[in-house]
Design an enzyme around this catalytic site. Structure first.
Site, PDB file in Angstrom:
ATOM      1  N   ASN A 105       0.828  -1.206   0.000  1.00 39.38           N
ATOM      2  CA  ASN A 105       0.000   0.000   0.000  1.00 39.38           C
ATOM      3  C   ASN A 105       0.873   1.271   0.000  1.00 39.38           C
ATOM      4  O   ASN A 105       2.060   1.202  -0.240  1.00 39.38           O
ATOM      5  CB  ASN A 105      -1.007  -0.016   1.155  1.00 39.38           C
ATOM      6  CG  ASN A 105      -2.354   0.564   0.734  1.00 39.38           C
ATOM      7  OD1 ASN A 105      -2.404   1.623   0.121  1.00 39.38           O
ATOM      8  ND2 ASN A 105      -3.425  -0.116   1.047  1.00 39.38           N
ATOM      9  N   ARG A 106       0.262   2.399   0.301  1.00 37.18           N
ATOM     10  CA  ARG A 106       0.929   3.675   0.032  1.00 37.18           C
ATOM     11  C   ARG A 106       1.692   4.244   1.220  1.00 37.18           C
ATOM     12  O   ARG A 106       1.260   4.099   2.371  1.00 37.18           O
ATOM     13  CB  ARG A 106      -0.127   4.696  -0.423  1.00 37.18           C
ATOM     14  CG  ARG A 106      -0.704   4.325  -1.777  1.00 37.18           C
ATOM     15  CD  ARG A 106      -1.885   5.187  -2.181  1.00 37.18           C
ATOM     16  NE  ARG A 106      -2.284   4.874  -3.552  1.00 37.18           N
ATOM     17  CZ  ARG A 106      -3.035   3.816  -3.889  1.00 37.18           C
ATOM     18  NH1 ARG A 106      -3.495   2.992  -2.963  1.00 37.18           N
ATOM     19  NH2 ARG A 106      -3.319   3.569  -5.138  1.00 37.18           N
ATOM     20  N   HIS A 155       3.317  -0.036  -2.824  1.00 42.90           N
ATOM     21  CA  HIS A 155       3.701  -1.454  -2.870  1.00 42.90           C
ATOM     22  C   HIS A 155       5.214  -1.683  -2.920  1.00 42.90           C
ATOM     23  O   HIS A 155       5.716  -2.478  -3.723  1.00 42.90           O
ATOM     24  CB  HIS A 155       3.019  -2.135  -4.060  1.00 42.90           C
ATOM     25  CG  HIS A 155       1.518  -2.231  -3.938  1.00 42.90           C
ATOM     26  ND1 HIS A 155       0.852  -2.226  -2.738  1.00 42.90           N
ATOM     27  CD2 HIS A 155       0.554  -2.352  -4.896  1.00 42.90           C
ATOM     28  CE1 HIS A 155      -0.451  -2.339  -2.949  1.00 42.90           C
ATOM     29  NE2 HIS A 155      -0.662  -2.408  -4.244  1.00 42.90           N
ATOM     30  N   HIS A 172      -1.505 -10.057  -3.473  1.00 43.42           N
ATOM     31  CA  HIS A 172      -2.311  -9.213  -4.345  1.00 43.42           C
ATOM     32  C   HIS A 172      -3.072 -10.030  -5.391  1.00 43.42           C
ATOM     33  O   HIS A 172      -3.155  -9.635  -6.564  1.00 43.42           O
ATOM     34  CB  HIS A 172      -1.429  -8.157  -5.008  1.00 43.42           C
ATOM     35  CG  HIS A 172      -2.127  -6.895  -5.364  1.00 43.42           C
ATOM     36  ND1 HIS A 172      -3.124  -6.830  -6.320  1.00 43.42           N
ATOM     37  CD2 HIS A 172      -1.996  -5.641  -4.886  1.00 43.42           C
ATOM     38  CE1 HIS A 172      -3.548  -5.579  -6.415  1.00 43.42           C
ATOM     39  NE2 HIS A 172      -2.891  -4.844  -5.552  1.00 43.42           N
ATOM     40  N   ALA A 173      -3.643 -11.179  -4.966  1.00 43.95           N
ATOM     41  CA  ALA A 173      -4.442 -11.976  -5.910  1.00 43.95           C
ATOM     42  C   ALA A 173      -5.682 -11.194  -6.313  1.00 43.95           C
ATOM     43  O   ALA A 173      -6.341 -10.566  -5.474  1.00 43.95           O
ATOM     44  CB  ALA A 173      -4.846 -13.290  -5.259  1.00 43.95           C
ATOM     45  N   TYR A 174      -5.989 -11.236  -7.599  1.00 45.12           N
ATOM     46  CA  TYR A 174      -7.229 -10.665  -8.132  1.00 45.12           C
ATOM     47  C   TYR A 174      -8.205 -11.816  -8.292  1.00 45.12           C
ATOM     48  O   TYR A 174      -8.003 -12.675  -9.161  1.00 45.12           O
ATOM     49  CB  TYR A 174      -6.995 -10.052  -9.515  1.00 45.12           C
ATOM     50  CG  TYR A 174      -6.322  -8.709  -9.520  1.00 45.12           C
ATOM     51  CD1 TYR A 174      -7.067  -7.536  -9.596  1.00 45.12           C
ATOM     52  CD2 TYR A 174      -4.939  -8.604  -9.490  1.00 45.12           C
ATOM     53  CE1 TYR A 174      -6.453  -6.298  -9.633  1.00 45.12           C
ATOM     54  CE2 TYR A 174      -4.321  -7.366  -9.526  1.00 45.12           C
ATOM     55  CZ  TYR A 174      -5.088  -6.213  -9.597  1.00 45.12           C
ATOM     56  OH  TYR A 174      -4.482  -4.983  -9.634  1.00 45.12           O
ATOM     57  N   ASP A 211     -11.507   1.053  -3.059  1.00 42.10           N
ATOM     58  CA  ASP A 211     -10.046   0.908  -2.997  1.00 42.10           C
ATOM     59  C   ASP A 211      -9.636   1.463  -1.633  1.00 42.10           C
ATOM     60  O   ASP A 211      -8.919   2.453  -1.545  1.00 42.10           O
ATOM     61  CB  ASP A 211      -9.388   1.676  -4.152  1.00 42.10           C
ATOM     62  CG  ASP A 211      -7.912   1.344  -4.303  1.00 42.10           C
ATOM     63  OD1 ASP A 211      -7.412   0.514  -3.528  1.00 42.10           O
ATOM     64  OD2 ASP A 211      -7.264   1.924  -5.200  1.00 42.10           O
ATOM     65  N   GLU A 263      -6.879  -7.664   0.309  1.00 41.37           N
ATOM     66  CA  GLU A 263      -5.474  -7.665   0.713  1.00 41.37           C
ATOM     67  C   GLU A 263      -5.384  -7.437   2.215  1.00 41.37           C
ATOM     68  O   GLU A 263      -5.679  -6.348   2.697  1.00 41.37           O
ATOM     69  CB  GLU A 263      -4.718  -6.542   0.001  1.00 41.37           C
ATOM     70  CG  GLU A 263      -4.878  -6.520  -1.493  1.00 41.37           C
ATOM     71  CD  GLU A 263      -4.507  -5.149  -2.073  1.00 41.37           C
ATOM     72  OE1 GLU A 263      -3.597  -4.482  -1.554  1.00 41.37           O
ATOM     73  OE2 GLU A 263      -5.161  -4.728  -3.027  1.00 41.37           O
TER      74      GLU A 263
END
Ligand code: BGC
Length: 357
Positions: free
Chosen positions: A85-86, A111, A182-184, A255, A321
């Site tokens: 993350n940021r 990330h 980070h699986a979609y 998000d 996540e």
């Protein structure tokens, strides 16, 4: 449309930065199969039998390692680190010393920086069909982070249809750490359109509203009476197009980091559950982490074409996540992400599958 199938091992054998890459397959007695790559210690495919017993690949990804090198950087299935993350402005301070991570997401570091753990070829140790352990040593100063960090990510597939992901790390200098996967997911099957028909529950009373740069701004806010309320299961698409300032800040969708309810965490119950009405596949998420970034693939543009030749468009997947809160190094009220020499960082997340008829 083609059937789901596992990528070929040979299509994942490559050399990146002087190291060989591989495809590793885990398989349980109930037909669940997971394919992993040591490039980014990532999940490539996850085949789960649907309500008719048909193997269904529930994660987005590509069938050749080269596609991961040329695709848009979307972090498909990767292990994210050193800091998921940021981090606002790519800056943080430890003991009065300021560290700088080159921004790669507007003004922020996202990330772990441009060449984070997702870009590294990890060493591996595999127990046939059952588990794969990945190891990486990040150098002191790599991507700007202090401390030589030894990291281990273990994937284990159980006969209860659980993919158990365990993280462990140690440092030789004070540093910050936040690891996630980070699986979609698309439980309708990868490439089968959007995920707006999924039913989702998230065990969180509060979430973290963000500013225009997606940095948590101010204090946590209750989800009650907002589109962010998933305490009672509802469709992902129910409120996603609601005129809401926070959904707009997420680039037209979710998000955001949810603050997981502590009683649920203490009881080791699922913190989130998603169900596809088409396949009947249900995903429970269990974790030791305090936060959950719920992301509805708002930046998927349709440019990338996946394993069965289908474009991955907006809302074509969701990510759940598990992690500490975004920008924790700069937010003293958040649970700490500092890791000191002599300490062992440990974390576990379970993705558990079942069928809802
Ligand atoms: C972030 C998104 C970002 C995405 C990149 C997510 O974890 O929250 O903002 O675009 O990762 O794939």
């Amino acid at each position: 449309m083609n059937h789901y199938k596992l990528p070929e091992q040979r299509d994942f054998e490559h050399r990146i930065a002087g190291k060989n890459t591989h495809l590793i397959t885990l398989e349980n007695s109930r037909g669940v199969v997971v394919a992993l790559s040591d490039f980014g210690a990532r999940i490539v495919s996850l085949l789960v039998p649907d309500k008719y017993g048909t193997p269904t690949d529930v994660v987005l990804g590509f069938s050749h390692i080269q596609d991961y090198l040329t695709a848009d950087e979307q972090y498909h299935g990767v292990t994210v680190g050193r800091f998921a993350n940021r981090i606002a402005n790519g800056r943080f301070t430890i003991d009065g010393e300021t560290f700088y991570i080159e921004p790669n997401n507007g003004p922020n570091a996202l990330h772990g920086g441009a060449a984070g753990f997702h870009k590294r070829v990890w060493d591996r140790r595999v127990v046939y069909k059952e588990k794969a352990d990945f190891y990486y040593v990040a150098a002191d100063g790599e991507e700007g982070f202090p401390g030589k960090l030894s990291v281990m990510v273990k994937y284990r597939l159980t006969d209860n249809n659980e993919l158990v992901i365990t993280y462990r790390a140690q440092t030789d200098k004070p540093t910050v750490i936040n690891l996630t996967n980070h699986a979609y997911f698309n439980l309708n099957g990868e490439g089968n359109g959007d995920v707006l028909n999924h039913r989702l529950q998230i065990q969180a009373t509060n979430y973290l509203p963000v500013d225009e740069f997606q940095i948590p701004a101010g204090v946590p806010a209750p989800v009650e009476d907002t589109p962010f309320d998933f305490r009672t299961p509802k469709l992902i698409g129910q409120d996603i197009r609601y005129a809401d300032d926070q959904l707009a800040k997420g680039n037209g969708g979710y998000d955001h980091n949810y603050i997981l309810d502590t009683e649920v965490l203490a009881k080791k119950l699922p913190v989130a559950t998603a169900v596809s009405p088409t396949t009947g596949i249900s995903l429970d998420v269990l974790t030791t982490e305090p936060g959950l970034q719920f992301y509805t693939g708002n930046f998927l543009s349709g440019k990338d074409v996946g394993k069965r030749g289908q474009p991955y468009g907006k809302h074509g997947a969701f990510c759940l996540e598990t992690q500490h809160f975004p920008d924790s190094p700069n937010q003293p009220d958040f649970p700490t992400t500092l890791l000191m020499p002599g300490e062992v960082f440990q974390s576990e997340t379970i993705y558990r599958f079942s069928i809802v008829k």
